[in-house]
Design an enzyme around this catalytic site. Structure first.
Site, PDB file in Angstrom:
ATOM      1  N   HIS A  62     -34.957 -58.569  84.211  1.00 18.02           N
ATOM      2  CA  HIS A  62     -35.686 -57.548  83.443  1.00 18.02           C
ATOM      3  C   HIS A  62     -34.837 -57.108  82.256  1.00 18.02           C
ATOM      4  O   HIS A  62     -33.689 -57.528  82.121  1.00 18.02           O
ATOM      5  CB  HIS A  62     -36.087 -56.373  84.341  1.00 18.02           C
ATOM      6  CG  HIS A  62     -34.957 -55.560  84.904  1.00 18.02           C
ATOM      7  ND1 HIS A  62     -33.942 -56.102  85.665  1.00 18.02           N
ATOM      8  CD2 HIS A  62     -34.675 -54.228  84.807  1.00 18.02           C
ATOM      9  CE1 HIS A  62     -33.109 -55.146  86.024  1.00 18.02           C
ATOM     10  NE2 HIS A  62     -33.519 -53.999  85.515  1.00 18.02           N
ATOM     11  N   HIS A  64     -33.595 -54.169  81.231  1.00 18.92           N
ATOM     12  CA  HIS A  64     -32.633 -53.069  81.211  1.00 18.92           C
ATOM     13  C   HIS A  64     -31.278 -53.613  80.759  1.00 18.92           C
ATOM     14  O   HIS A  64     -30.883 -54.736  81.137  1.00 18.92           O
ATOM     15  CB  HIS A  64     -32.511 -52.408  82.599  1.00 18.92           C
ATOM     16  CG  HIS A  64     -33.618 -51.428  82.871  1.00 18.92           C
ATOM     17  ND1 HIS A  64     -34.046 -51.090  84.143  1.00 18.92           N
ATOM     18  CD2 HIS A  64     -34.390 -50.695  82.018  1.00 18.92           C
ATOM     19  CE1 HIS A  64     -35.022 -50.195  84.060  1.00 18.92           C
ATOM     20  NE2 HIS A  64     -35.260 -49.946  82.788  1.00 18.92           N
ATOM     21  N   ASP A  66     -28.204 -53.264  81.442  1.00 19.09           N
ATOM     22  CA  ASP A  66     -27.139 -53.721  82.345  1.00 19.09           C
ATOM     23  C   ASP A  66     -27.413 -55.119  82.902  1.00 19.09           C
ATOM     24  O   ASP A  66     -26.600 -55.659  83.648  1.00 19.09           O
ATOM     25  CB  ASP A  66     -26.882 -52.709  83.477  1.00 19.09           C
ATOM     26  CG  ASP A  66     -28.116 -52.394  84.313  1.00 19.09           C
ATOM     27  OD1 ASP A  66     -29.236 -52.488  83.791  1.00 19.09           O
ATOM     28  OD2 ASP A  66     -27.957 -52.035  85.497  1.00 19.09           O
ATOM     29  N   HIS A 142     -39.801 -52.251  90.284  1.00 17.06           N
ATOM     30  CA  HIS A 142     -38.790 -51.461  89.573  1.00 17.06           C
ATOM     31  C   HIS A 142     -39.488 -50.550  88.561  1.00 17.06           C
ATOM     32  O   HIS A 142     -40.705 -50.455  88.555  1.00 17.06           O
ATOM     33  CB  HIS A 142     -37.819 -52.447  88.910  1.00 17.06           C
ATOM     34  CG  HIS A 142     -36.560 -51.840  88.387  1.00 17.06           C
ATOM     35  ND1 HIS A 142     -35.862 -50.851  89.034  1.00 17.06           N
ATOM     36  CD2 HIS A 142     -35.835 -52.124  87.253  1.00 17.06           C
ATOM     37  CE1 HIS A 142     -34.787 -50.546  88.322  1.00 17.06           C
ATOM     38  NE2 HIS A 142     -34.757 -51.296  87.242  1.00 17.06           N
ATOM     39  N   HIS A 270     -25.105 -54.668  93.031  1.00 21.16           N
ATOM     40  CA  HIS A 270     -25.687 -53.666  92.132  1.00 21.16           C
ATOM     41  C   HIS A 270     -25.326 -52.256  92.621  1.00 21.16           C
ATOM     42  O   HIS A 270     -26.189 -51.408  92.829  1.00 21.16           O
ATOM     43  CB  HIS A 270     -27.211 -53.852  92.038  1.00 21.16           C
ATOM     44  CG  HIS A 270     -27.826 -53.168  90.855  1.00 21.16           C
ATOM     45  ND1 HIS A 270     -28.359 -51.907  90.929  1.00 21.16           N
ATOM     46  CD2 HIS A 270     -27.985 -53.531  89.560  1.00 21.16           C
ATOM     47  CE1 HIS A 270     -28.831 -51.540  89.749  1.00 21.16           C
ATOM     48  NE2 HIS A 270     -28.615 -52.523  88.902  1.00 21.16           N
TER      49      HIS A 270
HETATM   50 ZN   LIG Z   1     -32.989 -51.917  86.043  1.00 19.74          ZN
END
Ligand SMILES: [Zn+2]
Length: 303
Positions: A62, A64, A66, A142, A270
């Protein structure tokens, strides 16, 4: 063929406690596959001496930061590695715009072709295939659209037992039939079955990558009987409400998915920056799924 997973980054949100953000490489005897690409991925690739020209495809879960801030640097640095082979990039919608915008604004020209495929998986769907493996995407749960990925080794054609070739005096035609799984009928009702003459096949390697996601039972159905499952475990059970609110899971929930999927091994990662020491997360996973391991920068997981 052996498979190894090298963890380049295991922290959530931002680099902390000596851990960079989500980044992994799946190493097969032939090619490598990058999975997510957090900031400082290149530093890790150099540190762990990964031959980056062997990376054939990149799978992004995805958008994001990070999980993607290392990607532009990785792509543009290939200039210094004289890359000419195509690089496949599979990710959610928007990944193409992100990459092409950065390349355009930085006036970066590549000597190889980027094959970018945008996938918004709403069910299990095949997204990549080569001579080594097939890759399927499936939906996670998410805050923004997130793909999970399932990597399955391509099985080689079974080998025939040489002792049986001479014992039964098998012809070339008969060998081809048997290798294709067809029983050979001979005169006088003699039958030769493939099982009789072929070496038993090993079950194919498989790896599922599930980050980032809330606990969602539907995920288990997409990855049933997977050999190694990586499932995010950002928090411990006492922070379950926070995990759900932020679209993440606890270590206990990761173990629950591993149990439902009947995964042979669970790998958690994570980690929230709250955990300098990730032992409480691993202990919690192990309490519910004894065959649990932790992902940690620089560690290998052998299949
Ligand atoms: Zn995320």
């Amino acid at each position: 063929m052996s498979w190894r997973l090298l963890i380049l980054g295991s922290n959530a949100a931002m680099p902390n406690h000596g851990r960079i953000t989500s980044s992994q490489v799946l190493l097969t005897d032939k090619d490598y596959y990058q999975i997510d690409c957090g900031e400082a991925t290149q530093i890790r690739l150099a540190e762990y001496k990964v031959k980056r020209n062997k990376i054939r495809a990149v799978f992004i879960s995805h958008l994001h930061g990070d999980h993607i801030f290392g990607l532009p640097g990785l792509i543009t640095s290939y200039f210094h590695y004289s890359r000419t082979d195509d690089l496949h990039i599979i990710g959610p919608p928007g990944i193409k715009k992100l990459i092409t915008t950065i390349l355009e604004l930085s006036e970066c020209h590549l000597d190889f072709t980027l094959q970018i495929k945008e996938v918004k998986a709403t069910e299990k769907v095949q997204v990549y295939s080569d001579s080594t493996l097939d890759v399927f995407a499936f939906p996670l749960d998410h805050r923004i659209h997130t793909n999970g990925y399932l990597f399955i080794e391509k099985t080689q054609k079974p080998n025939i037992r040489k002792d049986m070739v001479s014992k039964l005096k098998l012809s070339v035609d008969e060998i081809l039939k048997l290798k294709a799984g067809i029983t050979v009928d001979r005169e006088e009702a003699q039958k030769i079955s493939p099982e009789e003459v072929l070496h038993p096949q090993k079950s194919p390697h498989s790896y599922a990558y599930c980050s980032d996601t809330r606990f969602n039972k539907a995920i288990a159905a997409y990855i049933k009987n997977v050999q190694v499952l990586y499932h995010e475990a950002t928090y411990t059970d006492d922070m379950a409400d926070k995990a759900n609110e932020r679209g993440h899971s606890t270590a206990k929930e990761a173990a629950h998915i591993a149990h439902l999927a009947e995964a042979k091994t669970l790998v958690i990662g994570h980690y929230s920056g709250k955990f300098r020491d990730v032992t409480p997360l691993l202990d919690e996973a192990k309490a519910h799924c004894p065959n649990s391991l932790r992902a940690y920068d620089g560690e290998y997981i052998d299949f």
